[in-house]
Each structure stands twice: as C-alpha cells, then as structure tokens.
Scaffold this motif. Structure first.
Motif, short mmCIF file in Angstrom:
data_model
loop_
_atom_site.label_atom_id
_atom_site.label_comp_id
_atom_site.label_asym_id
_atom_site.label_seq_id
_atom_site.Cartn_x
_atom_site.Cartn_y
_atom_site.Cartn_z
N TYR A 128 42.72 26.87 -41.19
CA TYR A 128 41.57 26.30 -40.47
C TYR A 128 41.17 24.99 -41.13
O TYR A 128 40.80 24.95 -42.30
N GLN A 129 41.25 23.92 -40.35
CA GLN A 129 40.92 22.57 -40.85
C GLN A 129 39.43 22.33 -40.58
O GLN A 129 39.05 21.91 -39.48
N VAL A 130 38.63 22.59 -41.60
CA VAL A 130 37.18 22.56 -41.46
C VAL A 130 36.66 21.24 -40.87
O VAL A 130 35.89 21.25 -39.92
N PRO A 131 37.07 20.06 -41.41
CA PRO A 131 36.45 18.82 -40.92
C PRO A 131 36.73 18.53 -39.45
O PRO A 131 35.98 17.80 -38.82
N TYR A 132 37.81 19.07 -38.93
CA TYR A 132 38.20 18.74 -37.54
C TYR A 132 38.02 19.90 -36.57
O TYR A 132 38.24 19.75 -35.37
#
Ligand SMILES: Cc1cc2nc3c(=O)[nH]c(=O)nc-3n(C[C@H](O)[C@H](O)[C@H](O)COP(=O)(O)O)c2cc1C
Length: 242
Positions: A128-132
């Motif tokens: 899971y790519q938090v910033p995007y």
C-alpha cells in the motif's frame, strides 16, 4: 527474569534517568518505503468519508469473523479499509497525518495486501503506497494458502477476499525512541488494525486479527528481511458466511 520481563523493565521511562536527547534531523529515516525497478501500480477508487454504518453501531456489531463466502469483494471496499488503516487524512507543511495515530508521527508500520478475490485486482502481494493511495504489485500469484500455513494453518487467510499484513520498519521509530520503539510499534499496529476492522464492519465485511504466526514464514511471503523490517500483525477480510 525472562527476556520479556527484562524488556518491560529496561524500556521503562524513569523520571531520574529520562534525559531529553537531541534528534539527528539530518538522518531522520524516510517515512515511506520505496521500491526500485518498474512495478505495476493498481489504482484504488478514491476513499470517501461518508456512508457506511454509523460508528457506534459498527463498534457494537464488530466481531471476529473467521468464515467467509467465496465471493469477490469490490475495489471500493478494499479502498475504504486501506484508507482507514493508513490513509492520509491531514497534510500540513511538515507532516502528513494518517487515519490511525502513531507515536511521534513516525509511522513505522507498512501495510501489505495479499489479494485472494477482489474484483478487478489480480491475486498477489501488493504494497500500500500511502502517499498516493494506490497499491503496488510486488508479486502476482495466490499467496493466501502460504499465509494460512505461516499462521499455524488458520484457513481464514486462504478463504478471505484479502488479507492485510503489517510490518514494522523499526529504524523509523528507534530514531527517536531507541529501545522503547519496540513498545510503540505494537501499539501503532493495534490502532491500525482496529481502524481497518471497523471500516470493514461499516462496509458489511467481516475481519479477524491474527497474531499467531511463524514470523519468518510471513516475512518471506511479504518479501521483507525480518530485521530492518518484520511482520508483526495481520488481518483477514471477507464477506461473512451466514
Ligand atoms: C493481538 C490479537 C491477536 C489475535 N490473534 C488471533 C489469531 O491468531 N487467530 C484468531 O482466530 N483470532 C485472533 N484474534 C482475535 C481474538 O480471538 C478475538 O478478538 C477475541 O476472541 C474477541 O472476539 P471479538 O474480536 O469477536 O470481539 C486476535 C486478537 C488480537 C487482539
């Protein structure tokens, strides 16, 4: 004294010995894990702050659910659960605050998603790519059975629509808290898992938290080294069997 008792004793804050130590701002670890090399991104529907069951009703109805229907979950629900776990809810000049609290806003926990049966997503291991608010496909394949085996044969991880695995990047928290960081990563993970469980319940999904697993086997499933980063908690999610 066993090592657990010893850890609890040695990691206490004591009035007589707690000295404020300066932080090495030049070496603050990055709060976001980056992968090198080309990887496929799987977009998630935007998360919404409205809808779902009301909070108190959700708290009242949440139970650990271990039997799931063999039915795909939609991407929207997956998105809501991931956002509730780790999504960014406030961005200021210096911080990007997330849905769950974190000691020192250091966010040492990474979220991996093992997808078994979600509409529009290949089965596989995702980060899971938090910033995007996107998922990065780390490896394609059916890893639910591997995860179930690693979790002492708990079949709900195989039968679920998806599983979240939380791993700690310990240096992020040690940078400020040294050995006490080992207390905080578990507290952080508990907050994250509870947010995810409540979001799931609000969307009509069942979930179950899993703390019983062979650590190194789970580390292998999520492709982490077990030292700089190690799995500490997981949850399975699916439509409850009635
Ligand atoms: C830290 C932690 C670890 C857990 N590990 C497991 C587990 O490995 N397997 C499992 O079936 N349930 C596990 N559970 C779920 C508990 O058994 C469950 O929360 C408890 O029985 C209370 O039921 P409830 O969640 O429905 O309120 C865990 C819960 C927590 C908080």
């Amino acid at each position: 004294m066993s090592f657990g008792d010893e850890f609890q004793r040695l990691s206490k804050y004591l009035r007589e010995s707690l000295k404020g130590k300066g932080l090495d701002w030049g070496n603050k670890p990055s709060l976001y894990k980056k992968y090198s090399g080309a990887k496929e991104t799987a977009e998630l529907p935007g998360a919404e702050c409205e809808g779902g069951k009301p909070l108190y009703q959700t708290i009242q109805q949440r139970r650990s659910v271990r039997n799931y229907q063999d039915t795909a979950v939609d991407g929207k629900t997956l998105s809501q659960v991931l956002w509730a776990a780790q999504g960014i809810t406030l961005a200021t000049e210096y911080h990007q605050f997330r849905a769950a609290p974190s000691a020192g806003a250091l966010y040492p926990i990474e979220t991996y998603c093992v997808i078994n049966n979600v509409e529009g997503y290949k089965p596989g291991l995702y980060h899971y790519q938090v910033p995007y608010h996107t998922l990065l496909l780390i490896k394609e394949g059916s890893f639910g059975s591997d995860l179930a085996r690693a979790a002492l044969g708990q079949k709900m991880l195989r039968d679920s629509a998806f599983n979240l695995v939380w791993a700690a990047v310990i240096e992020r928290s040690k940078w400020k808290y040294d050995q006490r960081a080992y207390r905080y990563i578990y507290l952080d993970a508990g907050h994250i898992a509870q947010n995810a469980a409540l979001a799931a319940a609000a969307c009509g999904l069942g979930s179950c938290q899993v703390g019983a697993f062979f650590d190194e086997e789970v580390n292998r499933v999520i492709d982490v080294d077990g030292e700089a980063e190690f799995a500490i908690y997981m949850s399975s999610f699916g439509i409850p069997k009635v």
